[in-house]
Each structure stands twice: as C-alpha cells, then as structure tokens.
Motif scaffolding. Structure first.
Motif, PDB file in Angstrom:
ATOM      1  N   LEU A   3       4.806  18.452   8.278  1.00 14.01           N
ATOM      2  CA  LEU A   3       5.246  19.674   8.939  1.00 14.01           C
ATOM      3  C   LEU A   3       6.756  19.698   9.119  1.00 14.01           C
ATOM      4  O   LEU A   3       7.384  20.769   9.003  1.00 14.01           O
ATOM      5  CB  LEU A   3       4.524  19.830  10.276  1.00 14.01           C
ATOM      6  CG  LEU A   3       2.995  19.965  10.172  1.00 14.01           C
ATOM      7  CD1 LEU A   3       2.383  20.083  11.559  1.00 14.01           C
ATOM      8  CD2 LEU A   3       2.595  21.137   9.296  1.00 14.01           C
ATOM      9  N   ASP A   4       7.354  18.548   9.371  1.00 10.27           N
ATOM     10  CA  ASP A   4       8.817  18.491   9.493  1.00 10.27           C
ATOM     11  C   ASP A   4       9.481  18.879   8.173  1.00 10.27           C
ATOM     12  O   ASP A   4      10.490  19.600   8.155  1.00 10.27           O
ATOM     13  CB  ASP A   4       9.271  17.100   9.916  1.00 10.27           C
ATOM     14  CG  ASP A   4       9.030  16.818  11.393  1.00 10.27           C
ATOM     15  OD1 ASP A   4       8.766  17.775  12.139  1.00 10.27           O
ATOM     16  OD2 ASP A   4       9.085  15.640  11.777  1.00 10.27           O
ATOM     17  N   ARG A   5       8.920  18.400   7.065  1.00  8.68           N
ATOM     18  CA  ARG A   5       9.497  18.751   5.764  1.00  8.68           C
ATOM     19  C   ARG A   5       9.354  20.250   5.494  1.00  8.68           C
ATOM     20  O   ARG A   5      10.258  20.886   4.941  1.00  8.68           O
ATOM     21  CB  ARG A   5       8.828  17.930   4.658  1.00  8.68           C
ATOM     22  CG  ARG A   5       9.327  16.491   4.610  1.00  8.68           C
ATOM     23  CD  ARG A   5       8.815  15.739   3.387  1.00  8.68           C
ATOM     24  NE  ARG A   5       7.471  15.233   3.584  1.00  8.68           N
ATOM     25  CZ  ARG A   5       6.393  15.663   2.955  1.00  8.68           C
ATOM     26  NH1 ARG A   5       6.495  16.644   2.063  1.00  8.68           N
ATOM     27  NH2 ARG A   5       5.205  15.133   3.191  1.00  8.68           N
ATOM     28  N   ILE A   9       5.985  21.485   0.285  1.00  7.32           N
ATOM     29  CA  ILE A   9       5.059  20.378   0.469  1.00  7.32           C
ATOM     30  C   ILE A   9       4.206  20.245  -0.785  1.00  7.32           C
ATOM     31  O   ILE A   9       4.056  21.184  -1.577  1.00  7.32           O
ATOM     32  CB  ILE A   9       4.198  20.556   1.729  1.00  7.32           C
ATOM     33  CG1 ILE A   9       3.236  21.744   1.594  1.00  7.32           C
ATOM     34  CG2 ILE A   9       5.085  20.723   2.967  1.00  7.32           C
ATOM     35  CD1 ILE A   9       2.200  21.814   2.721  1.00  7.32           C
ATOM     36  N   SER A  10       3.632  19.069  -0.992  1.00  7.80           N
ATOM     37  CA  SER A  10       2.877  18.783  -2.208  1.00  7.80           C
ATOM     38  C   SER A  10       1.423  19.197  -2.058  1.00  7.80           C
ATOM     39  O   SER A  10       0.928  19.434  -0.944  1.00  7.80           O
ATOM     40  CB  SER A  10       2.933  17.286  -2.504  1.00  7.80           C
ATOM     41  OG  SER A  10       2.146  16.577  -1.544  1.00  7.80           O
ATOM     42  N   PRO A  11       0.690  19.256  -3.182  1.00 13.98           N
ATOM     43  CA  PRO A  11      -0.746  19.522  -3.076  1.00 13.98           C
ATOM     44  C   PRO A  11      -1.471  18.522  -2.180  1.00 13.98           C
ATOM     45  O   PRO A  11      -2.336  18.915  -1.384  1.00 13.98           O
ATOM     46  CB  PRO A  11      -1.223  19.451  -4.524  1.00 13.98           C
ATOM     47  CG  PRO A  11      -0.030  19.892  -5.326  1.00 13.98           C
ATOM     48  CD  PRO A  11       1.150  19.311  -4.597  1.00 13.98           C
ATOM     49  N   ASP A  12      -1.128  17.246  -2.285  1.00 14.51           N
ATOM     50  CA  ASP A  12      -1.759  16.255  -1.412  1.00 14.51           C
ATOM     51  C   ASP A  12      -1.452  16.544   0.055  1.00 14.51           C
ATOM     52  O   ASP A  12      -2.315  16.376   0.923  1.00 14.51           O
ATOM     53  CB  ASP A  12      -1.295  14.846  -1.778  1.00 14.51           C
ATOM     54  CG  ASP A  12      -1.939  14.331  -3.060  1.00 14.51           C
ATOM     55  OD1 ASP A  12      -2.957  14.914  -3.494  1.00 14.51           O
ATOM     56  OD2 ASP A  12      -1.425  13.355  -3.623  1.00 14.51           O
ATOM     57  N   ALA A  20      -5.964  19.049  18.544  1.00 13.46           N
ATOM     58  CA  ALA A  20      -4.527  18.809  18.658  1.00 13.46           C
ATOM     59  C   ALA A  20      -3.821  18.986  17.321  1.00 13.46           C
ATOM     60  O   ALA A  20      -2.747  19.604  17.239  1.00 13.46           O
ATOM     61  CB  ALA A  20      -4.274  17.405  19.214  1.00 13.46           C
ATOM     62  N   ALA A  21      -4.421  18.445  16.241  1.00 10.74           N
ATOM     63  CA  ALA A  21      -3.802  18.566  14.922  1.00 10.74           C
ATOM     64  C   ALA A  21      -3.782  20.014  14.461  1.00 10.74           C
ATOM     65  O   ALA A  21      -2.777  20.501  13.924  1.00 10.74           O
ATOM     66  CB  ALA A  21      -4.549  17.697  13.911  1.00 10.74           C
ATOM     67  N   VAL A  22      -4.894  20.718  14.678  1.00 12.91           N
ATOM     68  CA  VAL A  22      -4.962  22.119  14.257  1.00 12.91           C
ATOM     69  C   VAL A  22      -3.946  22.957  15.025  1.00 12.91           C
ATOM     70  O   VAL A  22      -3.275  23.827  14.453  1.00 12.91           O
ATOM     71  CB  VAL A  22      -6.394  22.659  14.432  1.00 12.91           C
ATOM     72  CG1 VAL A  22      -6.432  24.167  14.228  1.00 12.91           C
ATOM     73  CG2 VAL A  22      -7.345  21.971  13.457  1.00 12.91           C
ATOM     74  N   LEU A  78       0.834  -1.190   0.000  1.00 11.08           N
ATOM     75  CA  LEU A  78       0.000   0.000   0.000  1.00 11.08           C
ATOM     76  C   LEU A  78       0.880   1.254   0.000  1.00 11.08           C
ATOM     77  O   LEU A  78       1.989   1.246   0.551  1.00 11.08           O
ATOM     78  CB  LEU A  78      -0.894   0.007   1.244  1.00 11.08           C
ATOM     79  CG  LEU A  78      -1.965  -1.092   1.297  1.00 11.08           C
ATOM     80  CD1 LEU A  78      -2.671  -1.044   2.654  1.00 11.08           C
ATOM     81  CD2 LEU A  78      -2.973  -0.924   0.180  1.00 11.08           C
ATOM     82  N   PRO A  79       0.433   2.348  -0.638  1.00  7.81           N
ATOM     83  CA  PRO A  79       1.227   3.580  -0.619  1.00  7.81           C
ATOM     84  C   PRO A  79       1.362   4.120   0.803  1.00  7.81           C
ATOM     85  O   PRO A  79       0.448   3.981   1.624  1.00  7.81           O
ATOM     86  CB  PRO A  79       0.426   4.540  -1.506  1.00  7.81           C
ATOM     87  CG  PRO A  79      -0.971   3.998  -1.500  1.00  7.81           C
ATOM     88  CD  PRO A  79      -0.830   2.498  -1.374  1.00  7.81           C
ATOM     89  N   VAL A  80       2.507   4.725   1.069  1.00  6.19           N
ATOM     90  CA  VAL A  80       2.748   5.305   2.379  1.00  6.19           C
ATOM     91  C   VAL A  80       2.048   6.665   2.444  1.00  6.19           C
ATOM     92  O   VAL A  80       2.260   7.528   1.593  1.00  6.19           O
ATOM     93  CB  VAL A  80       4.256   5.467   2.638  1.00  6.19           C
ATOM     94  CG1 VAL A  80       4.483   6.168   3.976  1.00  6.19           C
ATOM     95  CG2 VAL A  80       4.952   4.112   2.608  1.00  6.19           C
ATOM     96  N   VAL A  81       1.199   6.840   3.440  1.00  4.03           N
ATOM     97  CA  VAL A  81       0.493   8.101   3.621  1.00  4.03           C
ATOM     98  C   VAL A  81       1.264   8.933   4.643  1.00  4.03           C
ATOM     99  O   VAL A  81       1.450   8.499   5.785  1.00  4.03           O
ATOM    100  CB  VAL A  81      -0.945   7.865   4.111  1.00  4.03           C
ATOM    101  CG1 VAL A  81      -1.650   9.201   4.335  1.00  4.03           C
ATOM    102  CG2 VAL A  81      -1.707   7.003   3.121  1.00  4.03           C
ATOM    103  N   PRO A  82       1.742  10.109   4.258  1.00  6.33           N
ATOM    104  CA  PRO A  82       2.514  10.921   5.212  1.00  6.33           C
ATOM    105  C   PRO A  82       1.661  11.305   6.421  1.00  6.33           C
ATOM    106  O   PRO A  82       0.474  11.597   6.293  1.00  6.33           O
ATOM    107  CB  PRO A  82       2.900  12.164   4.400  1.00  6.33           C
ATOM    108  CG  PRO A  82       2.704  11.780   2.979  1.00  6.33           C
ATOM    109  CD  PRO A  82       1.615  10.765   2.954  1.00  6.33           C
ATOM    110  N   THR A  83       2.266  11.307   7.567  1.00 10.49           N
ATOM    111  CA  THR A  83       1.580  11.803   8.757  1.00 10.49           C
ATOM    112  C   THR A  83       1.682  13.317   8.795  1.00 10.49           C
ATOM    113  O   THR A  83       2.475  13.932   8.080  1.00 10.49           O
ATOM    114  CB  THR A  83       2.214  11.231  10.029  1.00 10.49           C
ATOM    115  OG1 THR A  83       3.552  11.745  10.140  1.00 10.49           O
ATOM    116  CG2 THR A  83       2.255   9.705   9.990  1.00 10.49           C
TER     117      THR A  83
END
Length: 383
Positions: free
Chosen positions: A13-15, A22-25, A37-39, A3-8
């Motif tokens: 954010l680290d990149r 960062i990419s459109p996705d 928490a994510a926001v 399966l494709p790796v889905v970035p966390t």
C-alpha cells in the motif's frame, strides 16, 4: 539459499501511495485479505488514492440508456436479457421509439445517450449492418446534435465488421462520422479466455476485445472499461483483468492516443440468469463485501492510469453504490432513466435515479457533487 521476501500489506500500500504500479502478486495478496483490520486498511488506502487522483468531488452524468433490441444471435450463460426473434418478450425499437426516448431524455436535461443492444442478425439497411447502426445514431443526432452518443461495445463493432466484411478501423471510423462520441468498454466480462469459454463462448476473445479498444483509441475514440465480477472467476483472473487494462491504457497514452475514461465494476446478478450458471455460482445477488474489496483493489491497481472509478447502482443498489464512494470511487454514474439488461437478470437497484437521488446520496458522505459530461468535463446546466 535465502527465502524470498514476501511484501507486507503495508509495503504494497505504501508503494501504491507513492505512485508505483503494484505487481500482479501484490494485487492477489490484497484480494486475499480476510481480516477486518486488513480490509479496512485497503479501503482507507483506496480512499486516499481517490482523493489524490480525483479529488473529493463526486461526479454524475444526466443520461438515458436505450437498449434498442434484445434479439441476439449469441447465448451468453449469464444473460437474462436476450431473446430470439418471435420469442415472448422479444422487442426491437422503431426509429420513432428511439427518437421519443431521446426527446424525453433531453427534456430532463440529459447530455448523453448510451446505446447497446443484442446482436440482431437481420438489423440491416440496404443489406448492411453498419447502415443500421449508423441510423441508430443519426436518428438522434439529426434532432439533438448536442447530445453525446456513447454507444456500441467492442462486441458490436466486431459483429458489424463480420456481417459487412469490414475491418475494425472502418467500422469505428464510420460510427464516429455518424456521431458516436465514445465506446462503452462492455463485453469485457473477464479478460481471461478460460472464463470466457464458460460465460460467453460465442463472444470475442480477450485479444480481440483489446484490439478493438486499442484501435478505437488510435482513431481518437475514447472508451470506458468494465469487469463482470463475482461468478466463476478467481482472484488471480480478476487481477489479470486489471493488468490487461492497465497495460492497454499505458500503451494508448504513451502513443498520445485517447484512452479509457473510467472503470466500472459490474457485480454478477444471477436471480433470473440462465439456470446452469446460476446454480454454479450459487447465489442470486452480489456479495457487497466482495464487491467493495474488489472496488478498492481496482483503484489501487489501476492507480493513476485510470483515475475515474464508478460503481453500478443498478447492481449494488443506491446504498451500496454510495458506500463504494468510500472504497475508491469518485463517480456515482448516471440517471439512466431505464435499464433492461441487468434488471431482467433480477437486479434490485432499480432502473432510474433522479439528479436529486444521486446528489442526495452523495451528500450523506459530506462530499460535494458535480454534474459532468461523458468525458468528465464539469458542466453547469440550469434546469
């Protein structure tokens, strides 16, 4: 097949913090977050990038906005400003009115006049639209040569070119010769033609907006950039808008041209907008939480390419704009003195802020404030 790796979120954010595009996705993933928490992690990253890219000082400009006419041939579905000639509420400022407003601005210490208005089909001198627009500028510059004139969106450039059968380069060059120092990156709305066919079907399309802004950069004319958000667009279209801006800026800077000086998010205000779009959107005022998340993702996505980010206190209110300074913005905008386009749509943020208003708001964040000029050079003026 693996399966494709889905970035966390952390990976994305680290990149971004490492300076990567960062990419459109990736951008869509960030805008899809709903947990507190994510926001908050996205906000904190945008704030950290702001500090890295623009520092802790919050800038502002002392300026005046002059909307010289609201008579307009177009009928944008979000606009409560436009009128037909002869309609109640229609106006067209005289040269005396223009100079009076500029004089009052100078008396308050303004360094910039921003001018935008409706596309008035009979606003011509000697049968030429370009002559009228040039006189808008020279009326001010002849008396106040030191003022920076930030004027005329890509839509106005296209209108002049069409009316006078000129190419874009000629129009931009002639406006520069008259004294225009930079172009507002308005009329962008959302740079997606599916959205534009609903919002502003008579306006220039996405490709033409990009062409005119690129042409301005090639001719040495800096521009700003904007996005009208929070109406019918999707998060995919919001990220697509950021991607187009980032690519445009990368191309301009790679050629050694001038570029985009700032990004301004313009949340949709619908209180007095035309009824069809207002009903479709279903609310009158911006959703502050949505605007703040989009503000943060704009900083993360545009990265080092467009380092100055500004909220709209007219649309968000001064408190909302001040909060946006924690979500990636490094500039709080201008004093304006007057504003008609958004206020006529029902915005509740007001139409004027004093220097004390702006610096006082900045001080609540324990960050220093600094007056700047239109092109983000720091200046000191003794009032």
């Amino acid at each position: 097949m693996p399966l494709p790796v889905v970035p966390t979120i952390a990976d994305i954010l680290d990149r971004a913090l490492d300076g990567e595009n960062i990419s459109p996705d990736d951008g869509i993933t960030l805008l899809s977050q709903t947990t507190a928490a994510a926001v908050e992690t996205i906000r904190a990253t945008a704030d950290q990038l702001r500090q890295q890219q623009a520092g802790d000082t919050v800038t502002y400009v002392v300026n005046r906005n002059i909307n010289y006419t609201n008579i307009c041939e177009q009928h944008c579905s979000f606009c409560a400003f436009r009128r037909d000639a002869g309609q109640a509420g229609a106006y067209w400022l005289s040269w005396e009115n223009i100079l009076e407003k500029a004089t009052a601005a100078v008396e308050t210490g303004a360094t910039e006049i921003c001018m935008q208005g409706g596309l008035h089909p009979t606003a011509k001198i000697n049968g030429r639209s370009l002559d009228y627009y040039q006189q808008l500028v020279t009326t001010i510059k002849a008396t106040f040569p030191h003022l920076h004139i930030h004027a005329f969106s890509p839509q106005e450039v296209q209108f002049i070119a069409r009316e006078d059968n000129l190419d874009f380069a000629t129009v931009i060059g002639e406006l520069a010769q008259a004294g225009v120092g930079s172009l507002p990156g308005t009329a962008a709305e959302v740079l997606d033609d599916r959205v534009r066919r609903v919002l502003c079907p008579e306006k220039i399309d996405t490709a033409t907006w990009i062409e005119i802004v690129t042409q301005a950069h090639e001719l040495g004319m800096p521009t700003t950039s904007t996005m009208l958000s929070g109406h019918i667009e999707t998060i995919e279209q919001q990220i697509g808008h950021f991607e187009k801006l980032r690519q445009l800026q990368q191309r301009s800077l790679a050629k050694g041209d001038t570029g985009i000086t700032e990004f301004i998010l313009l949340p949709f205000v619908g209180q007095d907008a035309p009824a069809p779009l207002r009903k479709r959107v279903g609310r009158d005022q911006p959703v502050i939480s949505d605007a703040l998340l989009l503000t943060a993702v704009a900083r993360i996505y545009l990265g080092r390419w467009i380092k100055n980010h500004q909220p709209s206190w007219v649309k968000l209110g001064l408190d909302g704009a001040t909060e946006a300074l924690r979500w990636g913005c490094n500039d709080i905008g201008g004093t304006l003195m007057e504003e008609h386009i958004t206020s006529m749509a029902g915005a509740q943020g007001g139409t004027c802020q004093s220097v004390d208003d702006l610096t006082g708001a900045i001080a609540t964040l324990n960050r220093p404030s600094q007056q700047r000029d239109t092109l983000y050079n720091w200046i000191t003026i003794n009032y």
